[in-house]
Design an enzyme around this catalytic site. Structure first.
Site, PDB file in Angstrom:
ATOM      1  N   CYS A 151      -7.209 -11.227 -13.389  1.00  0.00           N
ATOM      2  CA  CYS A 151      -5.931 -11.562 -12.744  1.00  0.00           C
ATOM      3  C   CYS A 151      -4.863 -11.947 -13.763  1.00  0.00           C
ATOM      4  O   CYS A 151      -3.684 -11.991 -13.436  1.00  0.00           O
ATOM      5  CB  CYS A 151      -6.101 -12.710 -11.760  1.00  0.00           C
ATOM      6  N   CYS A 185      -5.618 -13.630  -0.140  1.00  0.00           N
ATOM      7  CA  CYS A 185      -4.624 -12.607  -0.438  1.00  0.00           C
ATOM      8  C   CYS A 185      -5.271 -11.224  -0.315  1.00  0.00           C
ATOM      9  O   CYS A 185      -6.494 -11.091  -0.375  1.00  0.00           O
ATOM     10  CB  CYS A 185      -4.020 -12.811  -1.823  1.00  0.00           C
ATOM     11  N   ARG A 217       0.855  -1.194   0.000  1.00  0.00           N
ATOM     12  CA  ARG A 217       0.000   0.000   0.000  1.00  0.00           C
ATOM     13  C   ARG A 217       0.885   1.236   0.000  1.00  0.00           C
ATOM     14  O   ARG A 217       1.758   1.372   0.870  1.00  0.00           O
ATOM     15  CB  ARG A 217      -0.924  -0.002   1.219  1.00  0.00           C
ATOM     16  N   GLY A 263     -10.598  -3.305   0.450  1.00  0.00           N
ATOM     17  CA  GLY A 263     -11.755  -4.144   0.762  1.00  0.00           C
ATOM     18  C   GLY A 263     -12.009  -5.200  -0.292  1.00  0.00           C
ATOM     19  O   GLY A 263     -11.172  -5.442  -1.167  1.00  0.00           O
ATOM     20  N   ARG A 285      -9.839 -14.538  11.612  1.00  0.00           N
ATOM     21  CA  ARG A 285     -11.297 -14.455  11.460  1.00  0.00           C
ATOM     22  C   ARG A 285     -11.826 -15.290  10.284  1.00  0.00           C
ATOM     23  O   ARG A 285     -11.252 -15.274   9.200  1.00  0.00           O
ATOM     24  CB  ARG A 285     -11.658 -12.982  11.241  1.00  0.00           C
TER      25      ARG A 285
END
Lengths: 130, 380
Positions: free
Chosen positions: B82, B200, B18, B115, B188
């Site tokens: 992808c 990923c 990021r 997200g 989670r």
């Protein structure tokens, strides 16, 4: 949500509306103008069986993009006697309570309230209690 | 002319992660500059450019070459989910093989939204009904793999542990901390059976590859011996094509198998000739499915293959020495070229602490929405 996905009879029983190709004989869902298997245009809209068997399932725990309903919700693939597998919501959101090959029945369930506060419904398969 | 006539002259990568302060164009420029420097090809040395991106927007590839003053040549912007970066490389390799160009620039760039991946592939009603949840499709496939191939939750965790351990040594990876199976299983539950760490992370990054017609140079350059793209056949409800319905027929070959068969045939190679593999691991089950679909193990043996350590760095066939997407994250348009960068380093012996000893032949594989699957075979 979208017209043409399912019909509801006056007794409340629901059927998904599939497409039946007059050229290759394959069924598909939702019904499309051209057959997704052989490109032919003689597709007839035909209701699919309201019961099938569970082939794969999970539960969605976080709201995916563009989704207007609540989480968690069940999600899976049901096999219908017309020999097609359909992607669908599952009314049971606890994966541990579902099993492979379980008999499932189509239901129309509330999804959320639309912009004008009218209820929006969707199709889902749930364990057949009958 | 044979497929062996295309070689990799240079590679470059902008780390995957990021980078809020950087534009996708800046990341692309960094990767392109690095690949050109390595190849020793100047700004006027290319006859065409091919850019893979899914979220880059209109003419994203042009923006990168605008920034470098390298426009004028044809620039092809390629979207194939992808497989976008691989699709760009396949077009470039084919054009060189056909004698159309001597040298081509191939790059992949991406800055993914945060997200769950949103894709215009899904109609609005499908999103509204919750039927466009990408991780849920991965989970449905994982469930089938558990039913049909005896894959267990522990096997899924082992894939993550392996790839995260490999990723520690990769400076281009987003996650560089090794994790334990217990930690993976304790993360989670996103969509049963998939835990958060088994998926990923969509992220940002860029990768670039300079391709050129082989001139029989000394030093055994890395050659592209096959570069193949295949789409799905109708009927498979859980292929990456994610249709609303499919047929009750488990014999329909998935796009990965179609691409692998064609690539092996083109190169005259088989899975037993491979020394190193970079494969699609958007989730842990996808890597295991890739073993079976690429023919790296017999059908039904994927779980056992990771359990036996066969795909570890010191195993029979190391898979994802880069750390895979589970360590690097996935910037869609750049991820396939990131694999090619990794394999190029591996085949040259330049991979440092993550070097697969003696690697001569490598396979890179992606499969993404559409569905498209790519298989690229490299050797030295």
């Amino acid at each position: 949500m979208r017209d043409g996905l399912f019909t509801m009879a006056t007794d409340g029983s629901a059927r998904l509306l599939g497409g039946w190709c007059g050229t290759c004989g394959e069924r598909h869902f939702p019904s499309t103008a051209s057959c997704p298997y052989c490109s032919a245009e003689d597709v007839t809209e035909a209701p699919l069986s309201p019961t099938g068997t569970l082939w794969s399932w999970t539960a969605v725990t976080a709201p995916p993009p563009g989704y207007g309903g609540e989480v968690p919700f069940g999600f899976g693939v049901v096999e219908l006697p017309e020999r097609i597998r359909v992607i669908t919501r599952i009314t049971e959101a606890d994966p541990a309570r579902l099993r492979r090959g379980q008999v499932m029945r189509l239901e129309i369930v509330p999804l959320h309230r639309g912009e004008d506060d009218r209820p929006v419904v969707t199709y889902a398969f749930g364990p057949d209690e009958r | 002319m044979s497929a062996a006539d295309v070689e990799i002259a240079g590679v470059g990568i902008h780390p995957f992660g990021r980078f809020d302060a950087k534009s996708v164009t800046e990341m692309g420029v960094a990767a392109v500059r690095a690949s050109m420097a390595e190849a020793g090809v100047g700004r006027g040395g290319f006859q065409a450019a091919f850019c893979g991106t899914a979220y880059g927007g209109v003419a994203a590839g042009h923006k990168v070459l605008d920034a470098l003053g390298m426009t004028g040549m044809p620039i092809f912007d390629v979207e194939a989910g992808c497989a976008s970066g691989a699709a760009a490389l396949i077009l470039a390799a084919d054009a060189i093989r056909a004698g159309q160009h001597d040298t081509a620039l191939v790059y992949g760039i991406e800055k993914m939204p945060r997200g769950i991946i949103r894709s215009s592939f899904f109609e609005p009603w499908r999103e509204e009904a919750g039927l466009a949840a990408t991780p849920a499709y991965f989970a449905l496939r994982a469930q089938r793999l558990m039913h049909e191939s005896g894959v267990t939750l522990d096997h899924l965790a082992q894939v993550v542990v392996k790839n995260r351990r490999h990723g520690v040594e990769n400076p281009a990876a987003m996650f560089r901390r090794a994790v334990s199976a217990e930690e993976v299983l304790a993360s989670r539950v996103v969509c049963e059976p998939l835990r958060l760490w088994m998926l990923c992370s969509p992220n940002e990054g860029a990768a670039a590859v300079v391709l050129r017609r082989s001139a029989g140079r000394s030093g055994r350059p890395v050659k592209v011996v096959a570069a193949v793209l295949r789409s799905h056949l109708p009927g498979n409800v859980l292929s990456e094509a994610t249709p609303m319905s499919g047929r009750v027929d488990d014999s329909i070959p998935p796009p990965t198998t179609l691409a692998a068969r064609a690539a092996y045939e083109t190169a005259g190679l088989g899975p037993s000739d491979l020394d190193v593999v970079e494969c699609q691991d958007t989730d842990a089950a996808r890597e295991l499915l890739s073993y079976e679909e690429l023919g790296l193990c017999p059908r039904g043996d994927a779980g056992k293959t990771v359990e036996d350590g066969a795909t570890e760095m010191d195993g029979r066939l190391p898979v994802n020495p880069s750390g895979g997407l589970l360590s690097k994250g996935e910037p869609l348009g750049a991820s396939a070229l990131g694999q090619v960068v990794e394999l190029t380093l591996q085949l040259r012996g330049d991979a440092g602490p993550r070097q697969v000893q003696g690697a001569r032949t490598g396979l890179a594989h992606t499969v993404g929405r559409g569905a498209n699957a790519s298989v690229v075979l490299l050797n030295r």
